[in-house]
Design a protein around this motif. Structure first.
Motif, PDB file in Angstrom:
ATOM      1  N   ASP A 107       7.310  -1.833   3.514  1.00  0.00           N
ATOM      2  CA  ASP A 107       6.256  -1.557   2.562  1.00  0.00           C
ATOM      3  C   ASP A 107       6.306  -1.645   0.904  1.00  0.00           C
ATOM      4  O   ASP A 107       5.814  -2.617   0.283  1.00  0.00           O
ATOM      5  CB  ASP A 107       5.403  -1.290   2.936  1.00  0.00           C
ATOM      6  N   ALA A 108       7.385  -0.598   0.800  1.00  0.00           N
ATOM      7  CA  ALA A 108       8.157  -0.610  -0.333  1.00  0.00           C
ATOM      8  C   ALA A 108       8.914  -1.173  -0.923  1.00  0.00           C
ATOM      9  O   ALA A 108       8.701  -2.084  -2.442  1.00  0.00           O
ATOM     10  CB  ALA A 108       8.747   0.832  -0.457  1.00  0.00           C
ATOM     11  N   ASP A 109       9.790  -2.607  -0.414  1.00  0.00           N
ATOM     12  CA  ASP A 109      10.564  -3.219  -0.670  1.00  0.00           C
ATOM     13  C   ASP A 109       8.871  -4.445  -1.001  1.00  0.00           C
ATOM     14  O   ASP A 109       9.768  -5.375  -2.593  1.00  0.00           O
ATOM     15  CB  ASP A 109      11.309  -3.792  -0.038  1.00  0.00           C
ATOM     16  N   GLU A 111       6.605  -3.878  -2.009  1.00  0.00           N
ATOM     17  CA  GLU A 111       6.160  -3.957  -3.266  1.00  0.00           C
ATOM     18  C   GLU A 111       6.291  -3.924  -4.385  1.00  0.00           C
ATOM     19  O   GLU A 111       5.549  -3.920  -6.042  1.00  0.00           O
ATOM     20  CB  GLU A 111       4.961  -2.448  -2.925  1.00  0.00           C
ATOM     21  N   THR A 112       7.881  -3.292  -4.334  1.00  0.00           N
ATOM     22  CA  THR A 112       8.497  -4.175  -5.376  1.00  0.00           C
ATOM     23  C   THR A 112       8.709  -5.148  -5.956  1.00  0.00           C
ATOM     24  O   THR A 112       8.276  -6.046  -7.310  1.00  0.00           O
ATOM     25  CB  THR A 112       9.565  -3.305  -5.212  1.00  0.00           C
ATOM     26  N   ALA A 113       8.613  -6.413  -4.846  1.00  0.00           N
ATOM     27  CA  ALA A 113       8.518  -7.459  -5.061  1.00  0.00           C
ATOM     28  C   ALA A 113       7.067  -8.066  -5.706  1.00  0.00           C
ATOM     29  O   ALA A 113       7.049  -8.896  -6.883  1.00  0.00           O
ATOM     30  CB  ALA A 113       8.467  -8.414  -4.483  1.00  0.00           C
ATOM     31  N   ALA A 115       5.121  -6.160  -7.973  1.00  0.00           N
ATOM     32  CA  ALA A 115       4.369  -5.716  -9.116  1.00  0.00           C
ATOM     33  C   ALA A 115       4.597  -6.534 -10.057  1.00  0.00           C
ATOM     34  O   ALA A 115       4.004  -6.370 -10.903  1.00  0.00           O
ATOM     35  CB  ALA A 115       5.418  -4.332  -9.079  1.00  0.00           C
ATOM     36  N   PRO A 116       5.730  -6.954 -10.008  1.00  0.00           N
ATOM     37  CA  PRO A 116       6.114  -8.145 -11.325  1.00  0.00           C
ATOM     38  C   PRO A 116       5.332  -9.497 -11.408  1.00  0.00           C
ATOM     39  O   PRO A 116       5.216 -10.220 -12.758  1.00  0.00           O
ATOM     40  CB  PRO A 116       7.897  -8.631 -11.250  1.00  0.00           C
ATOM     41  N   GLU A 161      -2.029  -7.182  -3.877  1.00  0.00           N
ATOM     42  CA  GLU A 161      -2.011  -6.402  -3.042  1.00  0.00           C
ATOM     43  C   GLU A 161      -1.615  -6.872  -1.543  1.00  0.00           C
ATOM     44  O   GLU A 161      -2.312  -8.121  -0.906  1.00  0.00           O
ATOM     45  CB  GLU A 161      -3.129  -5.340  -2.650  1.00  0.00           C
ATOM     46  N   THR A 192      11.894 -13.965  -4.774  1.00  0.00           N
ATOM     47  CA  THR A 192      12.164 -12.202  -5.226  1.00  0.00           C
ATOM     48  C   THR A 192      12.463 -11.456  -3.642  1.00  0.00           C
ATOM     49  O   THR A 192      13.855 -11.135  -4.050  1.00  0.00           O
ATOM     50  CB  THR A 192      10.877 -11.825  -5.748  1.00  0.00           C
ATOM     51  N   LEU A 193      12.092 -11.912  -2.833  1.00  0.00           N
ATOM     52  CA  LEU A 193      12.821 -11.236  -1.770  1.00  0.00           C
ATOM     53  C   LEU A 193      14.139 -11.924  -1.099  1.00  0.00           C
ATOM     54  O   LEU A 193      14.623 -10.852  -0.276  1.00  0.00           O
ATOM     55  CB  LEU A 193      11.285 -11.428  -0.281  1.00  0.00           C
TER      56      LEU A 193
END
Length: 318
Positions: A107-109, A111-113, A115-116, A161, A192-193
């Motif tokens: 989930d952190a990966d 969320e990082t993608a 955010a921008p 989200e 991005t991923l």
């Protein structure tokens, strides 16, 4: 074989919150609703792709005068994104362009993608979109196989989200401003991923100011129509419900008459800007521009300036 009777249209004013079905274009859904209500004039406020379902506000009659305001409103969607597959339309209706393995993600990966992609961002529209270049929709040129440079525009993404994740499937909640393509958000998230992505399902949940809409499906409306047009017309909202986000200014009888004749009238204090004008009888007259305590007409409904016989509301025939 007997011919289907020709629809006899009628004057009708109001707003319909249609739950657009899967597989129809917005215009096809609009035309079915229009014929069902026999409305002389109709327009929708913001296209949904055939793959998309959910809220499609339809304006009948004088409500078409506020369609542009609803078109620019904040909207909310729920979408299912599938990672690992890129398509030419950025959704499941398109042809597969590329398949890539989906990396191990937490989930952190994600969320990082994500955010921008929030806030004011610059977004490239899908090449299969209704945006026009040289007076022609991009999708028409794309279908002919032409090379297209899709425009990049600034859009506003208020919320983006992750709701649920199961394997390569991501369920996302999106709240965004006018002109934002959820397909583009999902496409850019996939890039991005590092694996690509496309939209599998898309549902529009609400459009300001209809935050908790009572939507009607076409099948529901057909069933209600069996009970007669009075029952069907009761499904419509009054035009002023689409203007609830604007300040309300009430005029006296003289002010109502003069505004209806295109004159500027006193309207008391308050901030300058677009307001909704009401007459002393309670009927909504339309939109006016307030400047230094005076109100000038901007977009008035046809009954503004006419004697009050009955306050127009949803389903009224005028």
């Amino acid at each position: 074989m007997s011919k289907k009777p020709r629809t006899v249209f009628r004057p009708l004013d109001g707003l319909l919150l249609l739950d657009k079905p899967l597989g129809l274009s917005s215009n096809q859904a609009l035309q079915q609703a229009r014929h069902l209500f026999r409305a002389e004039k109709a327009g929708h406020t913001g296209s949904l792709d055939p793959l998309a379902t959910g809220l499609l506000p339809i304006c009948f009659g004088e409500a078409t005068k506020i369609a542009g305001l609803l078109l620019g409103s904040r909207k909310a969607y729920e979408t299912m994104a599938i990672l690992g597959v890129t398509t030419d339309t950025d959704d499941a209706d398109g042809a597969t362009l590329l398949e890539r393995p989906v990396p191990s993600l937490d989930d952190a990966d994600i969320e990082t993608a994500l955010a921008p992609l929030r806030g004011p961002i610059r977004q490239r529209a899908p090449i299969y979109s209704a945006l026009k270049q040289g007076g022609e929709p991009l999708y028409a040129r794309a279908r002919r196989g032409e090379t297209i440079e899709a425009p990049v525009r600034e859009v506003q993404v208020h919320q983006l989200e992750l709701l649920e994740r199961e394997g390569s499937h991501l369920r996302l909640h999106v709240e965004c401003g006018s002109g934002t393509y959820v397909r583009s958000l999902v496409r850019d998230l996939g890039e991005t991923l590092g694996c690509g992505a496309h939209v599998a399902t898309l549902r529009r949940l609400w459009v300001d100011p209809f935050a908790t809409p009572r939507m009607y499906t076409l099948d529901e409306l057909r069933a209600i129509a069996e009970r007669g047009e009075t029952a069907l017309d009761a499904c419509l909202l009054p035009i002023e419900d689409g203007l609830s986000g604007y300040e309300r200014v009430v005029l006296d009888e003289d002010g109502e008459r003069r505004l209806g004749f295109g004159q500027t009238v006193p309207c008391g204090g308050g901030a300058d800007g677009l307001v909704v004008a009401f007459g002393a009888s309670g009927r909504c007259l339309g939109l006016g521009q307030r400047n230094d305590g005076r109100l000038s007409p901007q977009r008035l409904f046809r009954w503004a300036g006419q004697p009050v016989v009955g306050v127009p509301h949803s389903g009224d025939h005028a």
